[in-house]
Design a protein around this motif. Structure first.
Motif, PDB file in Angstrom:
ATOM      1  N   LEU A  29       0.708  -1.382  -0.133  1.00  0.00           N
ATOM      2  CA  LEU A  29       0.009   0.176   0.006  1.00  0.00           C
ATOM      3  C   LEU A  29       0.889   1.190  -0.054  1.00  0.00           C
ATOM      4  O   LEU A  29       0.459   2.097   0.649  1.00  0.00           O
ATOM      5  CB  LEU A  29      -1.238  -0.120   1.113  1.00  0.00           C
ATOM      6  CG  LEU A  29      -2.052  -1.217   1.175  1.00  0.00           C
ATOM      7  CD1 LEU A  29      -2.834  -1.027   2.531  1.00  0.00           C
ATOM      8  CD2 LEU A  29      -2.668  -1.180   0.081  1.00  0.00           C
ATOM      9  N   ASN A  30       2.066   1.150  -0.634  1.00  0.00           N
ATOM     10  CA  ASN A  30       2.713   2.284  -0.632  1.00  0.00           C
ATOM     11  C   ASN A  30       3.283   2.785   0.642  1.00  0.00           C
ATOM     12  O   ASN A  30       3.917   4.047   0.742  1.00  0.00           O
ATOM     13  CB  ASN A  30       2.358   3.426  -1.523  1.00  0.00           C
ATOM     14  CG  ASN A  30       2.061   2.998  -3.044  1.00  0.00           C
ATOM     15  OD1 ASN A  30       2.839   2.241  -3.645  1.00  0.00           O
ATOM     16  ND2 ASN A  30       1.002   3.309  -3.547  1.00  0.00           N
ATOM     17  N   ALA A  31       3.480   1.995   1.416  1.00  0.00           N
ATOM     18  CA  ALA A  31       3.927   2.384   2.941  1.00  0.00           C
ATOM     19  C   ALA A  31       5.451   2.716   2.785  1.00  0.00           C
ATOM     20  O   ALA A  31       5.974   2.313   1.973  1.00  0.00           O
ATOM     21  CB  ALA A  31       3.745   1.206   3.952  1.00  0.00           C
ATOM     22  N   MET A  32       5.678   3.488   3.767  1.00  0.00           N
ATOM     23  CA  MET A  32       7.059   4.046   3.807  1.00  0.00           C
ATOM     24  C   MET A  32       8.208   3.258   4.365  1.00  0.00           C
ATOM     25  O   MET A  32       8.103   3.119   5.648  1.00  0.00           O
ATOM     26  CB  MET A  32       6.855   5.691   4.827  1.00  0.00           C
ATOM     27  CG  MET A  32       5.755   6.584   3.789  1.00  0.00           C
ATOM     28  SD  MET A  32       5.517   7.908   4.998  1.00  0.00           S
ATOM     29  CE  MET A  32       7.063   8.905   5.093  1.00  0.00           C
ATOM     30  N   ASN A  33       9.216   2.830   3.615  1.00  0.00           N
ATOM     31  CA  ASN A  33      10.556   2.360   4.041  1.00  0.00           C
ATOM     32  C   ASN A  33      11.442   3.647   3.915  1.00  0.00           C
ATOM     33  O   ASN A  33      11.091   4.540   3.098  1.00  0.00           O
ATOM     34  CB  ASN A  33      10.627   1.321   3.551  1.00  0.00           C
ATOM     35  CG  ASN A  33      10.969   1.163   1.848  1.00  0.00           C
ATOM     36  OD1 ASN A  33      10.947   1.906   1.362  1.00  0.00           O
ATOM     37  ND2 ASN A  33      10.886  -0.138   1.486  1.00  0.00           N
ATOM     38  N   ARG A  34      12.664   3.138   3.838  1.00  0.00           N
ATOM     39  CA  ARG A  34      13.652   4.277   4.080  1.00  0.00           C
ATOM     40  C   ARG A  34      13.995   4.626   2.577  1.00  0.00           C
ATOM     41  O   ARG A  34      14.120   5.689   2.061  1.00  0.00           O
ATOM     42  CB  ARG A  34      15.058   3.986   4.582  1.00  0.00           C
ATOM     43  CG  ARG A  34      16.142   5.069   4.302  1.00  0.00           C
ATOM     44  CD  ARG A  34      15.758   6.480   4.947  1.00  0.00           C
ATOM     45  NE  ARG A  34      16.720   7.337   4.736  1.00  0.00           N
ATOM     46  CZ  ARG A  34      17.527   7.606   5.730  1.00  0.00           C
ATOM     47  NH1 ARG A  34      17.597   7.144   6.733  1.00  0.00           N
ATOM     48  NH2 ARG A  34      18.417   8.622   5.486  1.00  0.00           N
ATOM     49  N   ALA A  35      13.888   3.417   1.525  1.00  0.00           N
ATOM     50  CA  ALA A  35      14.105   3.761   0.304  1.00  0.00           C
ATOM     51  C   ALA A  35      13.160   4.591  -0.415  1.00  0.00           C
ATOM     52  O   ALA A  35      13.428   5.495  -1.258  1.00  0.00           O
ATOM     53  CB  ALA A  35      14.003   2.378  -0.564  1.00  0.00           C
ATOM     54  N   CYS A  66      -0.485   6.366   0.151  1.00  0.00           N
ATOM     55  CA  CYS A  66       0.533   5.791   0.882  1.00  0.00           C
ATOM     56  C   CYS A  66      -0.045   5.675   2.288  1.00  0.00           C
ATOM     57  O   CYS A  66      -0.436   6.426   3.121  1.00  0.00           O
ATOM     58  CB  CYS A  66       1.648   6.909   1.197  1.00  0.00           C
ATOM     59  SG  CYS A  66       2.991   6.525   2.330  1.00  0.00           S
ATOM     60  N   ALA A  67       0.093   4.344   2.808  1.00  0.00           N
ATOM     61  CA  ALA A  67      -0.282   3.902   4.117  1.00  0.00           C
ATOM     62  C   ALA A  67       0.401   4.054   5.243  1.00  0.00           C
ATOM     63  O   ALA A  67       0.441   3.348   6.229  1.00  0.00           O
ATOM     64  CB  ALA A  67      -0.608   2.332   4.059  1.00  0.00           C
ATOM     65  N   GLY A 115       2.577   9.828   7.442  1.00  0.00           N
ATOM     66  CA  GLY A 115       3.284  10.412   6.587  1.00  0.00           C
ATOM     67  C   GLY A 115       2.683  10.474   5.209  1.00  0.00           C
ATOM     68  O   GLY A 115       2.912  11.511   4.615  1.00  0.00           O
ATOM     69  N   GLY A 116       2.022   9.558   4.710  1.00  0.00           N
ATOM     70  CA  GLY A 116       1.199   9.732   3.514  1.00  0.00           C
ATOM     71  C   GLY A 116       0.312  10.842   3.520  1.00  0.00           C
ATOM     72  O   GLY A 116       0.046  11.660   2.507  1.00  0.00           O
TER      73      GLY A 116
END
Length: 254
Positions: A29-35, A66-67, A115-116
């Motif tokens: 779900l387009n979650a935020m990792n560092r990349a 972005c989840a 953050g999304g």
């Protein structure tokens, strides 16, 4: 059509000068990792530096914009230096979106969480799909918001509503966000990309130097507030990450 290569983003530039930046981790779900965080900053910096790019469309592939934080890849900072490095990377993405010269049209689909949601608020023109939903879970997790939302959110919805959204973490529909002045437009899901493209093309026809001066002027009056918010958010988020209970709260979040 010109395409650009990033590990977690699909990006292309069409003949009308519209560059699309699409988060591309649909399985998460387009979650935020560092990349993803680093790629967003890089993609926006590249777009803003590109003379052929006039307008940017910001969206997400798949079922969500972005989840928020990717709990499956969450690496909790153990030192202040690690926490500060992560938070500064998040804030760098906001600076690239907000202070970049090119106007940003958001096409917000599905969930926009944490953050999304911040990235959606960072857009100059945010168009939301009618089934989209958003909320801030940070207070319940013992962490803090970033993205200068402590400055931008009260400006959009008023201080009292901002308190409700940030403290209580309630979930809002796209229609509710439109009613309080946060969503610029709400359109049927099937028409979201088309609507964002149409607005981007309309903006691309305007004198670009004038548009960039307008974006700069609108943000210039708020720049001190935005920068101060980014600094305060950074310190508060670093402190939150160093709280020993925070990791467990994040990993157990539903």
């Amino acid at each position: 059509m010109t395409t650009f290569t990033y590990a977690t983003i699909l990006s292309s530039l069409d003949a009308k000068g519209v560059r699309t930046i699409a988060l591309n981790r649909p399985g998460s779900l387009n979650a935020m990792n560092r990349a993803l965080i680093d790629d967003v900053a890089r993609a926006f910096d590249d777009a803003n530096a590109c003379p052929d790019t006039k307008i940017i469309v910001f969206t997400g592939e798949g079922r969500a914009f972005c989840a928020g934080d990717d709990r499956r890849e969450h690496v909790h900072p153990e030192t202040e230096a690690e926490a500060r490095d992560l938070v500064e990377a998040i804030q760098a993405a906001t600076r690239a979106i907000t202070f970049g010269a090119k106007p940003v049209v958001g096409a917000i689909n599905g969930w926009a969480v944490g953050g999304g949601f911040e990235w959606a608020i960072n857009c100059d023109f945010a168009i939301w799909g009618e089934s989209a939903r958003a909320f801030f879970p940070e207070m319940s997790l013992g962490v803090f918001v970033t993205g200068s939302v402590t400055s931008l959110l009260p400006a959009l919805v008023g201080l009292q509503k901002a308190r409700e959204m940030l403290y209580l973490g309630e979930r809002y529909s796209a229609g509710e966000l439109k009613d309080i002045g946060l969503a610029w437009r709400v359109v049927p899901d099937a028409e979201l990309r088309q609507a964002a493209q149409a607005v981007a093309e309309q903006l691309a026809l305007l004198p670009q130097d004038a548009i960039r001066r307008m974006k700069h002027a609108l943000n210039a009056s708020a720049v001190c507030s935005i920068e101060q918010a980014l600094k305060l958010e950074t310190e508060a988020t670093v402190a939150g990450f160093l709280d020993p209970e925070t990791t467990q709260r994040i990993l157990s979040f539903q």
